[in-house]
Scaffold this active site. Structure first.
Site, PDB file in Angstrom:
ATOM      1  N   ASN A 231       0.915  -1.260   0.121  1.00  0.00           N
ATOM      2  CA  ASN A 231      -0.058  -0.087  -0.061  1.00  0.00           C
ATOM      3  C   ASN A 231       0.968   1.134  -0.029  1.00  0.00           C
ATOM      4  O   ASN A 231       1.872   1.309   0.688  1.00  0.00           O
ATOM      5  CB  ASN A 231      -0.950  -0.131   1.312  1.00  0.00           C
ATOM      6  CG  ASN A 231      -1.768   0.874   1.214  1.00  0.00           C
ATOM      7  OD1 ASN A 231      -2.669   1.129   0.331  1.00  0.00           O
ATOM      8  ND2 ASN A 231      -1.765   1.830   2.327  1.00  0.00           N
ATOM      9  N   SER A 232       0.426   2.288  -0.798  1.00  0.00           N
ATOM     10  CA  SER A 232       1.286   3.517  -0.910  1.00  0.00           C
ATOM     11  C   SER A 232       2.681   3.273  -1.393  1.00  0.00           C
ATOM     12  O   SER A 232       2.892   2.884  -2.425  1.00  0.00           O
ATOM     13  CB  SER A 232       1.012   4.482   0.460  1.00  0.00           C
ATOM     14  OG  SER A 232       1.678   5.528   0.506  1.00  0.00           O
ATOM     15  N   MET A 233       3.567   3.751  -0.625  1.00  0.00           N
ATOM     16  CA  MET A 233       5.020   3.354  -0.973  1.00  0.00           C
ATOM     17  C   MET A 233       5.268   1.869  -1.039  1.00  0.00           C
ATOM     18  O   MET A 233       5.940   1.663  -1.613  1.00  0.00           O
ATOM     19  CB  MET A 233       6.026   4.158   0.085  1.00  0.00           C
ATOM     20  CG  MET A 233       7.513   3.814  -0.218  1.00  0.00           C
ATOM     21  SD  MET A 233       8.397   4.672   0.980  1.00  0.00           S
ATOM     22  CE  MET A 233       9.898   3.657   1.172  1.00  0.00           C
ATOM     23  N   GLY A 235       3.593   0.194  -2.829  1.00  0.00           N
ATOM     24  CA  GLY A 235       3.338   0.009  -4.129  1.00  0.00           C
ATOM     25  C   GLY A 235       4.852   0.086  -4.935  1.00  0.00           C
ATOM     26  O   GLY A 235       4.644  -0.254  -6.259  1.00  0.00           O
ATOM     27  N   LEU A 254      -0.596  -1.010  -4.676  1.00  0.00           N
ATOM     28  CA  LEU A 254      -1.865   0.117  -4.379  1.00  0.00           C
ATOM     29  C   LEU A 254      -1.202   1.162  -3.703  1.00  0.00           C
ATOM     30  O   LEU A 254      -1.222   1.213  -2.574  1.00  0.00           O
ATOM     31  CB  LEU A 254      -2.757  -0.843  -3.288  1.00  0.00           C
ATOM     32  CG  LEU A 254      -3.976  -0.091  -2.940  1.00  0.00           C
ATOM     33  CD1 LEU A 254      -4.877   0.158  -3.836  1.00  0.00           C
ATOM     34  CD2 LEU A 254      -4.577  -0.846  -1.651  1.00  0.00           C
TER      35      LEU A 254
END
Length: 414
Positions: A231-233, A235, A254
């Site tokens: 998720n976020s970084m 990703g 994501l």
């Protein structure tokens, strides 16, 4: 998405939208978020902490009373929301890591989450995953109590989120669909950072490897169908791990992130190589002054530098920027991914606009690009505010992808 609160501070608005999004899986209530936000002074980190802490304390107290009175569902729900609000309370305090408010709110967030976890059925089990002479904290979610193998998603958060927050960003969505889910905090993420001062490392495959070793031994895990979601970084970190650890059956970004460097190198005009040289220089007072000025002017950069120095173990803003340069999927890394990859993209990503497409274009594995739009209310970073929509599409892709993996294994067996 239009800023409904904190119109002058995009970072405060995004963090508020983040809690609105967590309503979908029980991490917030609309009225609580609005009432708390209206008490906060825009741009004031102390005010943000105080008001979210007040709300969290009230809910945690009510949840404890409900549990003592024999109302476990009410207690579970209250502890879960309190955990998220405590997480939010300490979010902007990382520019001063020794601030006792920071540690207190984080520990209360974990405590409340674990109180809630014990009240789920099946129980969400805290785990300690062996890692380089220590352990990484995490949670095991079981789809049922039969102890049989299920398709599995291993997942982790990113630059600033917790393992506990992944309950809302994908863990419960997986359980609803019959998945085993293993969530963990790696170095640089809150558990290892608070407990042992472990900061981020770019070779994330050496973090995920021990986690997969642990997961593959669990009876609830189908070792032939294990996906990794970041998720976020995350990703960027999850695809990095997938490039080097080929036990994975799928990877989900994501959202997709290709290179952290431009977040800093784009601050100056001219060639990136020159900016990188200045970031890595022993001394550059002019660049230091620029970063100080931009931090004052830009609320997003102010937060990112304060938090980034903390999680990267960097002594100065420029050292943080230099550390960021090591996090990328260029130079043939992305092309080493073999498993199917789902790259998500938010049309109005506040932090990594355009990077999901860069990652997708550099992949040579089976790949899918999934864009979320403003018309869907899903254009914010990581689809904050549209988590039911986003996770439905992600898990539909995982269902189909891991089913194909299962069928291939069966065909080989026959």
């Amino acid at each position: 998405m239009e800023r409904l609160l904190f119109p002058g501070d995009p970072q405060f608005w995004y963090e508020t939208l983040r809690s609105f999004g967590h309503i979908a899986y029980g991490g917030a209530d609309f009225g609580e978020v609005v009432a708390t936000s209206r008490r906060i002074t825009e741009g004031d980190y102390g005010s943000w902490h105080d008001e979210w802490l007040t709300t969290a304390d009230r809910l945690a107290g009510e949840a404890a009373q409900a549990l003592a009175a024999g109302h476990p569902v009410s207690a579970r729900d209250g502890f879960l929301r309190a955990s998220n609000y405590y997480r939010s309370a300490e979010f902007f305090l990382h520019g001063h890591p020794c601030d006792p408010r920071h540690e207190h709110a984080y520990e209360r967030s974990v405590d409340c989450f674990r109180s809630a976890a014990a009240l789920f059925s099946p129980r969400i089990e805290p785990v300690q995953i062996p890692y380089e002479g220590t352990t990484l904290p995490g949670y095991l979610y079981r789809a049922d109590t039969l102890g049989e193998p299920h398709p599995t998603v291993v997942m982790h958060n990113g630059f600033d989120g917790t393992a506990e927050e992944m309950h809302f960003f994908g863990a419960m969505a997986g359980v609803e669909r019959g998945y085993t889910v293993l969530v963990f905090d790696g170095p640089g993420q809150p558990g290892p950072l608070h407990r042992e001062g472990l900061v981020f490392r770019p070779d994330w495959e050496n973090v995920v490897g021990p986690v997969l070793d642990f997961a593959m031994k669990l009876p609830e895990v189908d070792s032939r169908r294990v996906a990794l979601l970041g998720n976020s970084m995350g990703g960027l970190l999850a695809p990095r791990a997938a490039a080097f650890d080929h036990r994975l059956s799928a990877v989900v970004a994501l959202d997709g992130v290709y290179d952290l460097g431009p977040a800093v190198t784009n601050l100056l005009p001219g060639e990136r190589s020159e900016t990188e040289r200045r970031l890595r220089a022993d001394s550059d007072p002019e660049f230091d002054a620029l970063l100080d000025r931009l931090t004052t002017e830009n609320p997003v950069l102010r937060w990112a530098i304060n938090h980034g120095m903390y999680v990267m173990g960097a002594a100065t803003p420029r050292a943080f920027g230099a550390a960021y340069l090591d996090y990328h999927l260029r130079d043939g890394i992305a092309s080493q991914i073999r498993c199917p990859a789902l790259i998500c993209d938010a049309a109005e990503d506040l932090f990594f606009g355009g990077q999901a497409r860069q990652l997708y274009d550099d992949l040579t594995c089976p790949k899918t690009f999934l864009e979320f739009t403003a018309e869907e209310g899903a254009d914010a970073h990581c689809q904050a505010g549209a988590q039911r929509l986003a996770l439905a599409r992600i898990y539909d892709w995982l269902d189909d992808t891991l089913a194909a993996t299962r069928d291939s294994v069966r065909a080989l067996a026959d």
